[in-house]
Design an enzyme around this catalytic site. Structure first.
Site, PDB file in Angstrom:
ATOM      1  N   SER A 126      -7.200  11.050   3.046  1.00 44.86           N
ATOM      2  CA  SER A 126      -6.714  10.673   4.375  1.00 44.86           C
ATOM      3  C   SER A 126      -5.204  10.758   4.439  1.00 44.86           C
ATOM      4  O   SER A 126      -4.515  10.585   3.443  1.00 44.86           O
ATOM      5  CB  SER A 126      -7.153   9.229   4.671  1.00 44.86           C
ATOM      6  OG  SER A 126      -6.458   8.721   5.794  1.00 44.86           O
ATOM      7  N   TYR A 151      -7.426   0.102   2.552  1.00 40.90           N
ATOM      8  CA  TYR A 151      -8.202   1.350   2.714  1.00 40.90           C
ATOM      9  C   TYR A 151      -7.377   2.542   2.235  1.00 40.90           C
ATOM     10  O   TYR A 151      -7.826   3.341   1.417  1.00 40.90           O
ATOM     11  CB  TYR A 151      -8.619   1.538   4.179  1.00 40.90           C
ATOM     12  CG  TYR A 151      -9.010   2.959   4.495  1.00 40.90           C
ATOM     13  CD1 TYR A 151      -8.104   3.822   5.107  1.00 40.90           C
ATOM     14  CD2 TYR A 151     -10.267   3.445   4.153  1.00 40.90           C
ATOM     15  CE1 TYR A 151      -8.450   5.134   5.367  1.00 40.90           C
ATOM     16  CE2 TYR A 151     -10.614   4.758   4.417  1.00 40.90           C
ATOM     17  CZ  TYR A 151      -9.697   5.600   5.026  1.00 40.90           C
ATOM     18  OH  TYR A 151     -10.027   6.910   5.273  1.00 40.90           O
ATOM     19  N   LYS A 155      -7.839   5.276  -1.151  1.00 44.53           N
ATOM     20  CA  LYS A 155      -7.790   6.743  -1.103  1.00 44.53           C
ATOM     21  C   LYS A 155      -6.707   7.252  -2.067  1.00 44.53           C
ATOM     22  O   LYS A 155      -6.898   8.215  -2.813  1.00 44.53           O
ATOM     23  CB  LYS A 155      -7.493   7.234   0.313  1.00 44.53           C
ATOM     24  CG  LYS A 155      -8.593   6.957   1.331  1.00 44.53           C
ATOM     25  CD  LYS A 155      -9.879   7.699   0.987  1.00 44.53           C
ATOM     26  CE  LYS A 155     -10.917   7.581   2.091  1.00 44.53           C
ATOM     27  NZ  LYS A 155     -12.189   8.245   1.757  1.00 44.53           N
TER      28      LYS A 155
HETATM   29  C1  WQD Z   1      -4.553   6.790  17.308  1.00 48.69           C
HETATM   30  C2  WQD Z   1      -3.465   6.488  18.315  1.00 48.69           C
HETATM   31  C3  WQD Z   1      -2.734   4.211  18.237  1.00 48.69           C
HETATM   32  C4  WQD Z   1      -6.555   2.542  19.644  1.00 48.69           C
HETATM   33  C5  WQD Z   1      -6.774   5.876  11.873  1.00 48.69           C
HETATM   34  C6  WQD Z   1      -6.744   5.506  10.436  1.00 48.69           C
HETATM   35  C7  WQD Z   1      -6.705   6.739   9.597  1.00 48.69           C
HETATM   36  C8  WQD Z   1      -7.817   7.682   9.973  1.00 48.69           C
HETATM   37  C9  WQD Z   1      -7.827   7.959  11.471  1.00 48.69           C
HETATM   38  C10 WQD Z   1      -9.498   7.345   8.292  1.00 48.69           C
HETATM   39  C11 WQD Z   1      -2.353   5.607  17.755  1.00 48.69           C
HETATM   40  C12 WQD Z   1      -3.398   4.524  19.567  1.00 48.69           C
HETATM   41  C13 WQD Z   1      -5.559   3.405  19.237  1.00 48.69           C
HETATM   42  C14 WQD Z   1      -6.380   1.808  20.854  1.00 48.69           C
HETATM   43  C15 WQD Z   1      -4.247   2.867  21.169  1.00 48.69           C
HETATM   44  N1  WQD Z   1      -9.054   7.139   9.561  1.00 48.69           N
HETATM   45  N2  WQD Z   1      -4.429   3.561  19.983  1.00 48.69           N
HETATM   46  N3  WQD Z   1      -5.216   2.001  21.571  1.00 48.69           N
HETATM   47  O1  WQD Z   1      -4.446   4.692  13.523  1.00 48.69           O
HETATM   48  O2  WQD Z   1      -3.826   7.155  13.839  1.00 48.69           O
HETATM   49  O3  WQD Z   1      -5.587   6.532  12.208  1.00 48.69           O
HETATM   50  O4  WQD Z   1      -7.876   6.699  12.136  1.00 48.69           O
HETATM   51  O5  WQD Z   1      -9.022   8.062   7.467  1.00 48.69           O
HETATM   52  O6  WQD Z   1      -6.849   6.336   8.258  1.00 48.69           O
HETATM   53  O7  WQD Z   1      -5.551   4.787  10.199  1.00 48.69           O
HETATM   54  O8  WQD Z   1      -6.059   6.328  14.614  1.00 48.69           O
HETATM   55  O9  WQD Z   1      -7.417   6.229  16.659  1.00 48.69           O
HETATM   56  O10 WQD Z   1      -6.640   4.040  15.630  1.00 48.69           O
HETATM   57  O11 WQD Z   1      -4.985   5.539  16.766  1.00 48.69           O
HETATM   58  O12 WQD Z   1      -3.203   3.005  21.846  1.00 48.69           O
HETATM   59  O13 WQD Z   1      -7.239   1.000  21.295  1.00 48.69           O
HETATM   60  O14 WQD Z   1      -4.032   5.768  19.403  1.00 48.69           O
HETATM   61  O15 WQD Z   1      -1.596   3.374  18.407  1.00 48.69           O
HETATM   62  O16 WQD Z   1      -1.125   5.996  18.359  1.00 48.69           O
HETATM   63  P1  WQD Z   1      -4.855   6.124  13.580  1.00 48.69           P
HETATM   64  P2  WQD Z   1      -6.369   5.472  15.937  1.00 48.69           P
END
Ligand code: WQD
Length: 340
Positions: A126, A151, A155
């Protein structure tokens, strides 16, 4: 080359889409999953999509006896290791479960692979292994570690275990695939992302809001140093990500050593851009507000996709419109119960 590819965690979001892509390319696969975060009906759906229903073992990868049975009954030549706990927020709450499960399963798998002389592994890593910082595009030689959650640390640690294994065994070949933000679903709408409970990732939050299962999308921060103030990520269609695994198998068959490779598009989109694309493509309205930043979030994070192109001959081909269209199709077709 004949032989069977074992997909641990193969009924999950990424595993099931990879199973489809491998079968489409004529690979023989077998799936092992403990179903702790997925459903066995995915096996049948893979069969409907591809015409081939893969052999399935309900098994915990931490259990070496179960693994030995699978390796004894199948001519395993490669393993793609997806199985593991994967919720960033949950890992902060129950870190010991994450270290026990993710590290234990990786070690058990590597030990049984050794017993059966299997020397090729694709590891589901990841982008969270990269040291937090707002420098993008991120290349594979940038610093890793300093993870912001257990997490990510699991990894990171498993990557190190695999690297050390490949030093000790010059015939061992591993590709460490560092995923950015996989979203979307198979174009059939039969398989997709099915998070347990309230989703934390943005795409299921959007689709469940539009489907009326959630009230609204809270955009975490409108004051990031980006074009519209909302966070930027490298969203990649799940089918493109799956195809990257097939390319990694081919690479592992002709190389040795442990090779980290990003799987991303190389393009960043903001949350607002994602929401606007979702509304435009699906002719719907997304109810959202701008709230405070989420602890641990980065403002900008997207991949350099150069190494994947150079070493794997792979690059993403689907765009943001495909991602939002397929995500919505899946939401409409899937039977995810309303949030109570
Ligand atoms: C994406 C964007 C949030 C939810 C995570 C894990 C990573 C990988 C992918 C496993 C960001 C914004 C999100 C919400 C929002 N998983 N957001 N409101 O955090 O980039 O990565 O998932 O490997 O390890 O960390 O993904 O989809 O949570 O966020 O504004 O309700 O959407 O701030 O900019 P992230 P995400």
């Amino acid at each position: 080359m004949t032989g069977t590819i074992l997909l641990t965690g193969g009924t999950g979001f990424i595993g099931s889409h990879t199973a489809v892509e491998l079968i489409k390319r004529g690979y023989e696969i077998v799936i092992a999953d403990n179903l702790s975060n997925s459903c066995a009906d995915v096996i049948g759906k893979i069969g409907i999509i591809t015409g081939v229903t893969p052999r399935f073992y309900k098994a915990d990868v931490c259990d070496r006896e179960s693994l030995r049975a699978i390796f004894s009954e199948n001519d395993i030549t490669e393993v793609i290791h997806f199985a593991g706990l994967k919720a960033v927020g949950e890992s902060v709450i129950v870190p010991l479960s994450y270290y026990r499960n993710n590290i234990d399963s990786a070690l058990s798998l590597l030990e049984v692979m050794d017993e059966f002389g299997v020397k090729r592994l694709i590891f589901s890593s990841s982008a969270t292994v990269y040291t937090a910082g707002d420098v993008s595009p991120i290349t594979e030689d940038m610093p890793t570690g300093g993870c912001t959650n257990p997490y990510g640390w699991t990894k990171y640690m498993i990557e190190q275990i695999i690297r050390d294994k490949s030093v000790a065994d010059p015939e061992f070949s591993a590709v460490l695939l560092r995923y950015f933000n996989p979203i979307g679903a198979h174009e059939s709408g039969l398989i997709g992302e099915k998070p347990n409970g309230i989703p934390s990732n943005i795409m299921p939050t959007i689709t469940q809001t539009v489907a009326g299962r959630l009230d609204m999308v809270h955009i975490f921060g409108g004051d990031w140093p980006t074009k519209d103030g909302t966070g930027v990520r490298d969203y990649i269609h799940i089918s493109d990500l799956a195809a990257g695994h097939a390319a990694a198998i081919d690479y592992a068959r002709t190389h040795t050593g442990a090779e980290p490779i990003n799987l991303g598009t190389g393009t960043g989109y903001s949350v607002l851009e994602l929401i606007r694309a979702f509304e435009r493509v699906n002719c719907v309205n997304v109810n959202y507000d701008i709230s405070s930043r989420r602890a641990g979030d980065l403002g900008v994070c997207y991949a350099s996709a150069e190494k994947a192109e150079r070493l794997l001959g792979w690059h993403a081909v689907k765009g943001i419109d495909d991602m939002v269209r397929d995500a919505w199709m899946w939401e409409k077709k899937s039977d995810i119960p309303k949030q109570t």
